[in-house]
Design an enzyme around this catalytic site. Structure first.
Site, PDB file in Angstrom:
ATOM      1  N   CYS A 166       0.766  -1.011   0.045  1.00 40.07           N
ATOM      2  CA  CYS A 166       0.018   0.037  -0.045  1.00 40.07           C
ATOM      3  C   CYS A 166       0.897   1.143   0.159  1.00 40.07           C
ATOM      4  O   CYS A 166       1.770   1.543   0.670  1.00 40.07           O
ATOM      5  CB  CYS A 166      -1.004   0.039   1.161  1.00 40.07           C
ATOM      6  SG  CYS A 166      -2.172   1.202   1.149  1.00 40.07           S
ATOM      7  N   ARG A 215     -13.396   0.910  -4.822  1.00 40.68           N
ATOM      8  CA  ARG A 215     -12.730   0.860  -3.316  1.00 40.68           C
ATOM      9  C   ARG A 215     -12.013   1.950  -3.049  1.00 40.68           C
ATOM     10  O   ARG A 215     -11.914   2.389  -1.802  1.00 40.68           O
ATOM     11  CB  ARG A 215     -11.870  -0.449  -3.258  1.00 40.68           C
ATOM     12  CG  ARG A 215     -11.472  -0.649  -1.508  1.00 40.68           C
ATOM     13  CD  ARG A 215     -10.710  -1.905  -1.794  1.00 40.68           C
ATOM     14  NE  ARG A 215     -10.371  -2.249  -0.211  1.00 40.68           N
ATOM     15  CZ  ARG A 215      -9.628  -1.848   0.519  1.00 40.68           C
ATOM     16  NH1 ARG A 215      -8.938  -0.936   0.027  1.00 40.68           N
ATOM     17  NH2 ARG A 215      -9.583  -2.150   1.808  1.00 40.68           N
TER      18      ARG A 215
END
Length: 482
Positions: A293, A395
């Site tokens: 991430c 998302r």
């Protein structure tokens, strides 16, 4: 930081790792596989549920495909299949073979239009057939078959299977209509996996991720129809009005009354409190801690994971809402740290992405094996694949971005070392947790949360914690060179 040792009156093999992933669902080990397209599809969900954890199916799939994955998990192991796969006597044995391959079953009951049992066709019936266009009705084992009544006890069913040396026991009503199916393999699997996470019907438990935008409601209803146990309204930023509205709508929907709803992701007390007030059965915590991430760099937003879990737990614990720590885990010891910080379970991505059961491709690099792993915010996950749309963009709240070259990535693509089967990886991870509980004197997860305490360490302390002043020649199964 490290956990401080304390007086212990228990040994690792005696501790109980049972915990709750949501208000109504408990699991035997606190491991949940992440809804990522290189981590969890039906094969991973089955494998992790058999170990006592739970898999959450990713949503970078069409509604039909994701719902089918739920069905595959639910049919993989069941005390009784109440809606067995069936076939018509007018179908071909080629179609029957394809059906068996799709659901990984060895035989199919044959029924008429009114669901009356006519026979059964198995691999044994088809093994020496060379013409795939032959009709099932010509090769099946015809009635009368050994059958059982609806509601038969497990011991009685096992006795019938053993006495008649058969592997499948159709259950029929007085009119001869097929109402269920019991298979020998389910008894065998129950003995082999005694800690498996199962619903009241004896089927493996499975979760699935949904969004809040576009087809999210239709997707949620399709998953519920297939028997999903829990839904995660899964976004990169769960403290948003759209997520809260979706949770409230699901909680008020009668069809969803038997399904637990989890919201996420959040990283603050206020975010967790908002989800709790919306009615969630669990809260997923983590903004940017994952190994793939880049949110904290690209957006400059996030909260260190231990702090985020602690803050969220302060809002969740008084309401009896479990916390899922999502991301930031490198070693088994990190699981215990997350639990002491306030989590009830942890969600794993990179630690499971290298397993046999993950969907990623296996590649060889310089003689070593790796599996592909990518963030759901990576360009590869968010970009359209040919004519197939991406279901991952929303998302990260980018569903309105028209072209792939305008996407803002919040993740990367890479590879992780191949780790072998989930069973072996889960054993090592839970074994490390058991050792943590032994060192801290905790017999249960609740005791670990109550008794565990942290000590802050420096960078020198971190170096001291890892092997040092030595050239490692043999890697341990739970520790590899960095």
């Amino acid at each position: 930081m490290l956990l401080q040792p304390a007086q212990s009156e228990i040994i690792p093999s005696e501790v109980d790792t049972t915990t709750h992933i949501s208000k109504r669902i408990s699991i035997r080990i606190p491991l949940v596989s992440s809804p990522m397209d290189t981590v969890t599809e039906s094969r991973m969900a089955v494998a992790i549920a058999r170990q006592g954890g739970l898999g959450v199916l990713h949503r970078n799939l069409s509604i039909e495909d994701q719902a089918h994955q739920v069905d595959v998990v639910k049919r993989s192991e069941a005390g009784m299949v109440d809606e067995p796969i069936t076939i018509s006597p007018d179908a071909t044995i080629g179609e029957a073979d394809e059906l068996c391959g799709l659901y990984r079953i060895s035989g199919v009951p044959v029924v008429d239009a009114e669901m009356r049992l006519l026979g059964i066709v198995t691999n044994r019936d088809m093994r020496f057939e060379h013409d795939p266009t032959r009709l099932v009705g010509e090769v099946m084992t015809k009635m009368p078959l050994v059958t059982g009544p609806v509601g038969i006890a497990g011991d009685d069913a096992m006795r019938l299977l053993a006495q008649n040396k058969i592997e499948k026991l159709p259950l029929v009503d007085p009119q001869g209509r097929l109402k269920g199916l019991i298979t020998l393999k389910d008894f065998v699997k129950s003995d082999k996996y005694p800690n498996a996470s199962k619903d009241p019907q004896g089927r493996l438990r499975v979760g699935a991720a949904v969004g809040f935008f576009g087809d999210a409601w239709e997707r949620a209803m399709a998953l519920i129809d297939e028997g999903v146990d829990l839904l995660i309204v899964d976004t990169a930023h769960g403290h948003t009005q759209g997520v809260l509205d979706m949770i409230r709508r699901l909680k008020s929907e009668r069809a969803a009354s038997e399904v637990d709803i989890i919201g996420g992701n959040v990283a603050t007390f206020a975010g967790a409190k908002a989800l709790v007030e919306a009615g969630v059965d669990g809260v997923k915590v983590g903004v940017g801690p994952g190994s793939i991430c880049t949110t904290r760099v690209v957006a400059g937003v996030g909260v260190p994971q231990v702090t985020a879990i602690h803050n969220a737990s302060r809002a969740c614990r008084p309401a009896g809402v479990p916390v899922i720590g999502d991301g930031g885990l490198q070693y088994s010891g990190d699981i215990a740290k997350a639990l002491v910080a306030g989590a009830d379970t942890v969600m794993l991505g990179s630690l499971l992405a290298g397993c046999d059961e993950s969907p990623g491709d296996l590649v060889f690099i310089n003689g070593k094996q790796f599996k592909t792993y990518r963030g759901m915010g990576s360009l590869g996950a968010m970009a359209a694949r040919g004519r197939k749309p991406s279901y991952s963009k929303d998302r990260y709240f980018q569903s309105d971005v028209g072209t792939d070259d305008k996407l803002i990535a919040e993740g990367i693509e890479g590879q992780v070392p191949y780790r072998g089967p989930v069973e072996a990886v889960a054993y090592q991870l839970v074994g490390g947790l058991r050792q943590s509980m032994f060192y801290t004197g905790a017999g249960t997860i609740t005791e670990l949360q109550e008794r565990g305490s942290f000590v802050r360490i420096t960078s020198a302390g971190l170096r001291e914690s890892h092997p040092h002043d030595i050239q490692m020649t043999v890697e341990a199964p739970n520790y590899s060179g960095q």
